[in-house]
Structures are given as structure tokens and as C-alpha cells.
Scaffold this motif. Structure first.
Motif, PDB file in Angstrom:
ATOM      1  N   PRO A 153       0.838  -1.203   0.000  1.00 51.34           N
ATOM      2  CA  PRO A 153       0.000   0.000   0.000  1.00 51.34           C
ATOM      3  C   PRO A 153       0.873   1.253   0.000  1.00 51.34           C
ATOM      4  CG  PRO A 153      -0.852  -1.598   1.550  1.00 51.34           C
ATOM      5  CD  PRO A 153       0.457  -2.144   1.069  1.00 51.34           C
ATOM      6  N   GLY A 154       0.574   2.174  -0.919  1.00 57.40           N
ATOM      7  CA  GLY A 154       1.349   3.400  -1.032  1.00 57.40           C
ATOM      8  C   GLY A 154       2.421   3.359  -2.102  1.00 57.40           C
ATOM      9  N   ASP A 155       2.795   2.172  -2.578  1.00 62.34           N
ATOM     10  CA  ASP A 155       3.802   2.061  -3.632  1.00 62.34           C
ATOM     11  C   ASP A 155       3.290   2.715  -4.916  1.00 62.34           C
ATOM     12  OD1 ASP A 155       5.488   0.726  -1.975  1.00 62.34           O
ATOM     13  OD2 ASP A 155       5.335  -1.225  -2.984  1.00 62.34           O
ATOM     14  N   ARG A 156       4.180   3.475  -5.575  1.00 60.41           N
ATOM     15  CA  ARG A 156       3.825   4.124  -6.836  1.00 60.41           C
ATOM     16  C   ARG A 156       4.640   3.523  -7.977  1.00 60.41           C
ATOM     17  NH1 ARG A 156       2.603  10.601  -6.218  1.00 60.41           N
ATOM     18  NH2 ARG A 156       1.162  10.441  -4.443  1.00 60.41           N
ATOM     19  N   PHE A 157       4.057   3.563  -9.171  1.00 55.79           N
ATOM     20  CA  PHE A 157       4.730   3.028 -10.349  1.00 55.79           C
ATOM     21  C   PHE A 157       4.071   3.616 -11.587  1.00 55.79           C
ATOM     22  CE2 PHE A 157       1.400   0.213  -8.872  1.00 55.79           C
ATOM     23  CZ  PHE A 157       0.623   0.032 -10.003  1.00 55.79           C
ATOM     24  N   SER A 158       4.746   3.483 -12.717  1.00 59.36           N
ATOM     25  CA  SER A 158       4.207   3.986 -13.986  1.00 59.36           C
ATOM     26  C   SER A 158       3.790   2.822 -14.876  1.00 59.36           C
ATOM     27  CB  SER A 158       5.255   4.833 -14.715  1.00 59.36           C
ATOM     28  OG  SER A 158       6.316   4.016 -15.179  1.00 59.36           O
ATOM     29  N   GLU A 159       2.961   3.128 -15.852  1.00 58.22           N
ATOM     30  CA  GLU A 159       2.566   2.109 -16.823  1.00 58.22           C
ATOM     31  C   GLU A 159       3.787   1.603 -17.592  1.00 58.22           C
ATOM     32  OE1 GLU A 159      -0.440   3.821 -19.271  1.00 58.22           O
ATOM     33  OE2 GLU A 159      -1.843   4.143 -17.600  1.00 58.22           O
TER      34      GLU A 159
END
Length: 233
Positions: free
Chosen positions: A34-40
Motif C-alpha cells: 500500500p502506497g507504492d507508486r509506479f508507472s505504466e
């Protein structure tokens, strides 16, 4: 030089499904927290696909409440909404208690036949100790109770909410004492059902679910990080 024939390209729907299943597995195993960010683009590169099936998979996960999109900032795994999870546990209790009531009202031989596999696993076979494996059997236990009650719509709704709480429910099986208690309580629930003791079976079942619900309230980011380590060892 001889050119090897190209293998048929996978259909876009199949690629999107593969990405969806892979991302969901990462979320449920806490490889994505939870909270992890990433791009397509990051996901597309890791899975060797274009951004289109990645986007399709992410929008599906967004509809299911697992991720959210940040304008110009990519995607993020949603933080847990504990009030929402508790409401799902409440609904689960209602459905499963009704299922127990219907099972207790069946002729005893019919009920025993419907639940014979559960009885063999939880009451007769040697107990398993691997938390992740037991959590999967625990989920199957409760889904089987509802399905055996004979109402397909109840079973469908129960299956959907089971899917939604799976990510947090698994944390209840990172402790050995909870694995042991699950075996004991499942055996007690089955015994009460086989004896057609509706009130007693519902009481044990309600308390059994309430313990898991209480664990939801205790979850912190630190515990999630510990769980990720335990579940991936």
C-alpha cells in the motif's frame, strides 16, 4: 540465414489478463505494498508488453479498489480503508450465519455428504502448518459452507467479498497460533452443524470471524512490511 517463423501474437485480452493476474498476485503477496507508486511504462517493461494491456489491467484493478491513478504521476497501490474491510467482514458474518442455519435444517445424512470433504480435511487429516496454504484452505472452507447452503446468489456475493478481503485476511495466518486456532474452530463449527445445533454453530462461527476482524484493526504499515517478509520467505 533461415528466418524462424514468428509465433502468433497473443490477443490483447489475453495480455491484459496476464498483466492483471500478475499485478494482483504481487499486491496479495505484498510485493507491491500500500502506497507504492509506479508507472505504466515500468510495468510494461517488466512484463515485456505494450502499455495498452497494462492500462487495461490497471483500470480493472482500479474498479476493484486495489489501485488508484494519480494525474501525471502514474499509479499507486491504494492504502487500506479499514472501515470498508470491517463492513465486508460484517456482511460475511451475515451470509455465513444464514448458510449455517440452512445447513442445520437439512436432513443430517444430506448435510454430512455436502460437508464430507471439509470434515476430512479439518477433522481427520494431519494438520498443515504452512500459513499461506492454510489460509487458502480456510477461504475454501467458508466458501464451501455458503455454496452448500444451496442459494447461488448468496454464494456469488460471498465469493465476491471473499476476493475483496483476501489481501488482508491472509495476514491472520502469519502467526502459528492462528493457524492452530483455525483448525480447532473449523472442527467445532462442523461438529455443531452435524449435530444440527444452529445457535451454537452460529456463535462459534461469529466469534471465529470476529477474531479476524479484530486483527484488521491492529494492522500497521510496519506489520504489513513484516508480513511481506514472512509470506515471501
Amino acid at each position: 540465414m533461415t528466418t524462424q517463423p514468428q509465433s502468433p501474437k497473443a490477443r490483447p485480452e489475453a495480455l491484459a489478463e496476464r498483466v492483471y493476474q500478475a499485478l494482483k498476485a504481487d499486491i496479495f503477496a505484498f510485493r507491491l505494498m500500500p502506497g507504492d507508486r509506479f508507472s505504466e511504462s515500468e510495468i510494461a517493461g517488466r512484463m515485456a508488453v505494450s502499455r495498452t494491456p497494462v492500462r487495461q489491467a490497471l483500470f480493472r484493478l482500479e474498479r476493484e479498489g486495489f489501485v488508484e491513478v494519480w494525474f501525471r504521476s502514474g499509479w499507486q497501490i491504494k492504502n487500506f480503508d479499514f472501515a470498508w474491510f470491517e463492513s465486508l467482514y460484517d456482511l460475511r458474518t451475515v451470509l455465513e450465519c444464514e448458510a449455517v442455519k440452512r445447513l442445520c435444517a437439512l436432513p443430517a445424512p444430506q448435510c454430512a455428504a455436502l460437508l464430507s470433504e471439509l470434515n476430512q480435511f479439518w477433522c481427520e487429516a494431519e494438520a498443515l502448518t504452512e500459513g499461506l496454504v492454510v489460509s487458502q484452505h480456510d477461504e475454501a472452507f467458508h466458501m464451501t459452507l455458503v455454496a452448500a447452503a444451496g442459494n447461488p446468489e448468496m454464494a456469488r456475493i460471498h465469493a465476491e467479498l471473499t476476493e475483496k478481503i483476501r489481501i488482508i485476511r491472509r495476514l491472520d495466518f502469519t502467526r502459528d497460533d492462528r493457524v492452530w486456532a483455525t483448525y480447532q474452530e473449523h472442527a467445532e463449527i462442523l461438529q455443531a452443524i452435524f449435530q444440527q445445533q444452529t445457535t451454537e454453530a452460529q456463535r462459534i462461527l461469529t466469534e471465529h470471524i470476529a477474531v479476524s476482524k479484530a486483527e484488521v484493526r491492529k494492522i500497521t504499515l510496519h506489520r504489513l512490511q513484516q508480513a511481506r517478509l514472512q509470506l515471501t520467505e
